[in-house]
Design a protein around this motif. Structure first.
Motif, PDB file in Angstrom:
ATOM      1  N   ARG A 120       0.827  -1.205   0.000  1.00  0.00           N
ATOM      2  CA  ARG A 120       0.000   0.000   0.000  1.00  0.00           C
ATOM      3  C   ARG A 120       0.867   1.264   0.000  1.00  0.00           C
ATOM      4  O   ARG A 120       0.607   2.220  -0.745  1.00  0.00           O
ATOM      5  N   THR A 121       1.898   1.255   0.833  1.00  0.00           N
ATOM      6  CA  THR A 121       2.783   2.415   0.909  1.00  0.00           C
ATOM      7  C   THR A 121       3.449   2.677  -0.438  1.00  0.00           C
ATOM      8  O   THR A 121       3.583   3.831  -0.868  1.00  0.00           O
ATOM      9  N   ARG A 122       3.849   1.616  -1.113  1.00  0.00           N
ATOM     10  CA  ARG A 122       4.513   1.781  -2.409  1.00  0.00           C
ATOM     11  C   ARG A 122       3.569   2.429  -3.421  1.00  0.00           C
ATOM     12  O   ARG A 122       3.957   3.330  -4.177  1.00  0.00           O
ATOM     13  N   LEU A 123       2.321   1.994  -3.430  1.00  0.00           N
ATOM     14  CA  LEU A 123       1.355   2.561  -4.373  1.00  0.00           C
ATOM     15  C   LEU A 123       1.065   4.023  -4.060  1.00  0.00           C
ATOM     16  O   LEU A 123       1.058   4.874  -4.955  1.00  0.00           O
ATOM     17  N   TRP A 124       0.819   4.332  -2.789  1.00  0.00           N
ATOM     18  CA  TRP A 124       0.490   5.708  -2.442  1.00  0.00           C
ATOM     19  C   TRP A 124       1.687   6.630  -2.583  1.00  0.00           C
ATOM     20  O   TRP A 124       1.540   7.805  -2.930  1.00  0.00           O
ATOM     21  N   SER A 125       2.877   6.111  -2.333  1.00  0.00           N
ATOM     22  CA  SER A 125       4.077   6.925  -2.565  1.00  0.00           C
ATOM     23  C   SER A 125       4.217   7.252  -4.046  1.00  0.00           C
ATOM     24  O   SER A 125       4.578   8.379  -4.415  1.00  0.00           O
ATOM     25  N   ALA A 126       3.921   6.278  -4.892  1.00  0.00           N
ATOM     26  CA  ALA A 126       3.972   6.530  -6.337  1.00  0.00           C
ATOM     27  C   ALA A 126       2.959   7.602  -6.719  1.00  0.00           C
ATOM     28  O   ALA A 126       3.269   8.521  -7.496  1.00  0.00           O
ATOM     29  N   ARG A 127       1.743   7.522  -6.170  1.00  0.00           N
ATOM     30  CA  ARG A 127       0.727   8.547  -6.466  1.00  0.00           C
ATOM     31  C   ARG A 127       1.190   9.925  -6.003  1.00  0.00           C
ATOM     32  O   ARG A 127       1.049  10.924  -6.727  1.00  0.00           O
ATOM     33  N   HIS A 128       1.758  10.000  -4.809  1.00  0.00           N
ATOM     34  CA  HIS A 128       2.207  11.291  -4.292  1.00  0.00           C
ATOM     35  C   HIS A 128       3.379  11.846  -5.098  1.00  0.00           C
ATOM     36  O   HIS A 128       3.642  13.049  -5.053  1.00  0.00           O
ATOM     37  N   ASN A 129       4.077  10.977  -5.822  1.00  0.00           N
ATOM     38  CA  ASN A 129       5.218  11.416  -6.633  1.00  0.00           C
ATOM     39  C   ASN A 129       4.834  11.692  -8.089  1.00  0.00           C
ATOM     40  O   ASN A 129       5.708  11.764  -8.956  1.00  0.00           O
ATOM     41  N   ALA A 130       3.541  11.876  -8.338  1.00  0.00           N
ATOM     42  CA  ALA A 130       3.094  12.100  -9.717  1.00  0.00           C
ATOM     43  C   ALA A 130       3.764  13.320 -10.340  1.00  0.00           C
ATOM     44  O   ALA A 130       4.111  13.313 -11.531  1.00  0.00           O
ATOM     45  N   LEU A 131       3.957  14.380  -9.551  1.00  0.00           N
ATOM     46  CA  LEU A 131       4.605  15.587 -10.083  1.00  0.00           C
ATOM     47  C   LEU A 131       6.008  15.267 -10.583  1.00  0.00           C
ATOM     48  O   LEU A 131       6.390  15.640 -11.703  1.00  0.00           O
ATOM     49  N   PHE A 132       6.772  14.559  -9.769  1.00  0.00           N
ATOM     50  CA  PHE A 132       8.154  14.249 -10.152  1.00  0.00           C
ATOM     51  C   PHE A 132       8.200  13.246 -11.305  1.00  0.00           C
ATOM     52  O   PHE A 132       9.086  13.319 -12.160  1.00  0.00           O
ATOM     53  N   ALA A 133       7.240  12.336 -11.335  1.00  0.00           N
ATOM     54  CA  ALA A 133       7.163  11.402 -12.457  1.00  0.00           C
ATOM     55  C   ALA A 133       6.870  12.144 -13.752  1.00  0.00           C
ATOM     56  O   ALA A 133       7.444  11.843 -14.807  1.00  0.00           O
ATOM     57  N   GLY A 134       5.972  13.123 -13.666  1.00  0.00           N
ATOM     58  CA  GLY A 134       5.675  13.923 -14.847  1.00  0.00           C
ATOM     59  C   GLY A 134       6.882  14.706 -15.320  1.00  0.00           C
ATOM     60  O   GLY A 134       7.180  14.757 -16.520  1.00  0.00           O
ATOM     61  N   LEU A 135       7.602  15.316 -14.375  1.00  0.00           N
ATOM     62  CA  LEU A 135       8.783  16.096 -14.743  1.00  0.00           C
ATOM     63  C   LEU A 135       9.852  15.218 -15.379  1.00  0.00           C
ATOM     64  O   LEU A 135      10.545  15.639 -16.307  1.00  0.00           O
ATOM     65  N   GLN A 136       9.991  13.984 -14.897  1.00  0.00           N
ATOM     66  CA  GLN A 136      10.978  13.075 -15.481  1.00  0.00           C
ATOM     67  C   GLN A 136      10.637  12.742 -16.930  1.00  0.00           C
ATOM     68  O   GLN A 136      11.523  12.475 -17.745  1.00  0.00           O
ATOM     69  N   SER A 137       9.351  12.798 -17.266  1.00  0.00           N
ATOM     70  CA  SER A 137       8.937  12.469 -18.633  1.00  0.00           C
ATOM     71  C   SER A 137       9.322  13.564 -19.625  1.00  0.00           C
ATOM     72  O   SER A 137       9.331  13.331 -20.835  1.00  0.00           O
ATOM     73  N   ARG A 138       9.621  14.774 -19.102  1.00  0.00           N
ATOM     74  CA  ARG A 138      10.078  15.857 -19.976  1.00  0.00           C
ATOM     75  C   ARG A 138      11.222  16.580 -19.263  1.00  0.00           C
ATOM     76  O   ARG A 138      11.001  17.587 -18.590  1.00  0.00           O
ATOM     77  N   PRO A 139      12.447  16.062 -19.370  1.00  0.00           N
ATOM     78  CA  PRO A 139      13.580  16.647 -18.641  1.00  0.00           C
ATOM     79  C   PRO A 139      13.728  18.135 -18.918  1.00  0.00           C
ATOM     80  O   PRO A 139      13.611  18.588 -20.064  1.00  0.00           O
ATOM     81  N   GLY A 140      13.943  18.891 -17.852  1.00  0.00           N
ATOM     82  CA  GLY A 140      14.096  20.334 -17.973  1.00  0.00           C
ATOM     83  C   GLY A 140      12.804  21.103 -17.916  1.00  0.00           C
ATOM     84  O   GLY A 140      12.815  22.342 -17.918  1.00  0.00           O
ATOM     85  N   ALA A 141      11.676  20.399 -17.873  1.00  0.00           N
ATOM     86  CA  ALA A 141      10.382  21.070 -17.861  1.00  0.00           C
ATOM     87  C   ALA A 141      10.108  21.704 -16.498  1.00  0.00           C
ATOM     88  O   ALA A 141      10.713  21.340 -15.483  1.00  0.00           O
ATOM     89  N   ARG A 142       9.175  22.633 -16.505  1.00  0.00           N
ATOM     90  CA  ARG A 142       8.698  23.254 -15.270  1.00  0.00           C
ATOM     91  C   ARG A 142       7.191  23.065 -15.214  1.00  0.00           C
ATOM     92  O   ARG A 142       6.505  23.228 -16.226  1.00  0.00           O
ATOM     93  N   PRO A 143       6.638  22.719 -14.044  1.00  0.00           N
ATOM     94  CA  PRO A 143       5.201  22.434 -13.991  1.00  0.00           C
ATOM     95  C   PRO A 143       4.361  23.672 -13.705  1.00  0.00           C
ATOM     96  O   PRO A 143       4.773  24.567 -12.964  1.00  0.00           O
TER      97      PRO A 143
END
Length: 475
Positions: A329-352
């Motif tokens: 459960r912790t792994r799944l919710w940690s992944a959800r909470h890291n959505a911002l950083f996951a998105g940024l990794q998909s476009r290096p150098g981007a700003r949200p």
């Protein structure tokens, strides 16, 4: 509607007020080098957050260690009419901690103690700098927990200031419902208390609710009394994939309308699921999904899950995939909470640029679907997640900071989203607050008369306009 080519109208109104040398000397005499810093690196750390704005840093940073430290700082600032910007964890998204009118940053992160745990009354009193995760570690031996969980490990003081919520809000409410009492240093440096540990009160104006959500513009919070809740006897987390975002959202709407007491229900669109898989090393089906959690007795949890599974199947949802252990459960919710950083990794150098709208549950599907169609047509990269059980969702636009027109386009999409939300009876901010980014939206949402009432309160309590000036509305 074509977006304008210039970003000038998107930049904050930066008007640096003078910081007298005599004020800095008075601070140095009171605090010394252990608690006062004018080093550029320290000032820059306290002069930026997760917002898209670039503003000059504060002139100095005071590290408060007690309520008296806060009171003395604010009293000196009032004497010299210098702005004071409270600072906790620095995780705000809307420019709350930026020194748009100069002044000093008042860092309360060293005020991070649990002052009392009253387990029999289901309350805890803490200092403002303690983070939500540290708080839960401190109280877990009592069999209780504090449920409000914004994505970042934010400070409790900051969560009060922005009226934060998070993934558990659909069942446990927001900071508004879970703060019982406060200690606050007023703009004149006076220390006051609001509220008590009693569950309810009809005594006078509700000052606690006034300060919760005031974003540091009316005073500095130095103590917080919070509600705690018994740890559920049983907790089950499940993932359900859907053929479309609409099917997932319709499932949520029916679940809420049937009164299922679900604890958490998060929407993640297919593109964001792919980002989470890469960032958090998961193997989720790359389709729109709901990440859900059920709390209660073993029997009630099973009943809730069966009910929601039945609803999901009506909309083409897959069989639930279960996260059984706390670690899963912790792994799944940690992944959800890291959505911002996951998105940024998909476009290096981007700003949200993050949106934060909330609509009545009946209009949720309409709002999300219209938004997705508009964003897809724009071609700008994005991610989408949402605390959809209470009608709150976020679109994160991933812009190239070196291409000004991308910023203009993202802000134009954001404005259209807010207009759509207001038209559907919603709000421009479900949890992030107004800060700098949503000042115009607040005016659209509430109207000039309501904002003028807010200004009147601000002028009455902070006549010198030293508490986090330039936020929420202009004076």
């Amino acid at each position: 509607m074509n977006a304008p080519n210039s970003i000038a109208h998107l930049l904050p109104d930066v008007r640096q007020r003078p910081v007298p040398e005599a004020f800095l000397e008075a601070l140095a005499a009171r605090f010394g080098p252990e608690q006062l810093s004018t080093a550029l690196a320290v000032r820059e750390q306290h002069g930026r957050d997760e917002s898209p704005f670039d503003v000059p840093p504060p002139t100095a940073v005071v590290f408060a260690q007690s309520t008296q430290d806060v009171a003395d700082t604010v009293r000196l600032a009032s004497e010299y009419e210098v702005p004071v910007i409270p600072y906790g964890a620095g995780s705000s998204l809307e420019g709350h901690l930026l020194a748009v009118q100069g002044g000093i940053s008042l860092d309360v992160s060293r005020m991070n103690q649990v002052l009392s745990i009253d387990a029999d009354d289901l309350t805890v009193t803490v200092q403002p700098g303690i983070s939500r995760k540290t708080l839960n570690e401190a109280v877990k031996h009592t069999g209780l927990f504090f449920p409000i969980d914004p994505g970042a490990d934010a400070s409790i003081g900051g969560m009060c200031s922005t009226r934060a919520s998070g993934t558990n809000a659909v069942r446990y409410g927001t900071m508004r419902e879970n703060v019982l009492a406060l200690q606050v240093v007023t703009p004149s440096g006076e220390v006051i208390r609001t509220g008590t540990r009693a569950k309810k009160s009809s005594a006078g104006y509700d000052l606690t609710r006034l300060y919760v959500g005031s974003e540091g513009t009316l005073g500095v919070i130095t103590e917080v009394t919070l509600r705690l809740y018994p740890l559920p006897e049983a907790i089950s987390a499940a993932i359900c994939s859907f053929p479309s975002v609409e099917a997932a959202v319709r499932t949520v709407i029916q679940t809420i309308q049937l009164g299922v007491p679900i604890a958490r229900v998060e929407l993640i669109d297919a593109g964001t699921v792919a980002c989470l898989n890469r960032y958090s090393k998961l193997t989720l089906r790359e389709e729109p999904l709901l990440l859900m959690e059920f709390h209660g007795t073993p029997a009630s949890v099973e009943e809730q899950a069966q009910t929601v599974q039945g609803i999901a199947r009506e909309f083409g949802g897959q069989d639930f995939e279960w996260a059984v252990t706390p670690e899963e459960r912790t792994r799944l919710w940690s992944a959800r909470h890291n959505a911002l950083f996951a998105g940024l990794q998909s476009r290096p150098g981007a700003r949200p640029i993050s949106t934060d709208t909330c609509v009545p549950i009946s209009r949720l599907a309409d709002c999300i679907l219209e938004t997705i169609a508009e964003v897809e047509a724009s071609g700008i990269p994005y991610f989408l997640v949402g605390h959809v059980g209470d009608g709150n969702f976020h679109v994160g636009f991933l812009i190239d900071p070196n291409v000004p027109q991308e910023r203009v386009l993202a802000e134009d999409l954001n404005h259209k989203l807010v207009a759509r939300t207001l038209r559907m009876g919603g709000t421009c901010s479900g949890e992030h607050g107004v800060g700098l980014h949503k000042m115009g939206f607040l005016l659209e949402e509430t109207g000039t008369s309501a904002v003028e009432v807010m200004r009147s309160i601000k002028r009455a309590l902070d006549p010198k306009n030293i508490m986090n000036p330039g936020k929420i509305f202009s004076l």
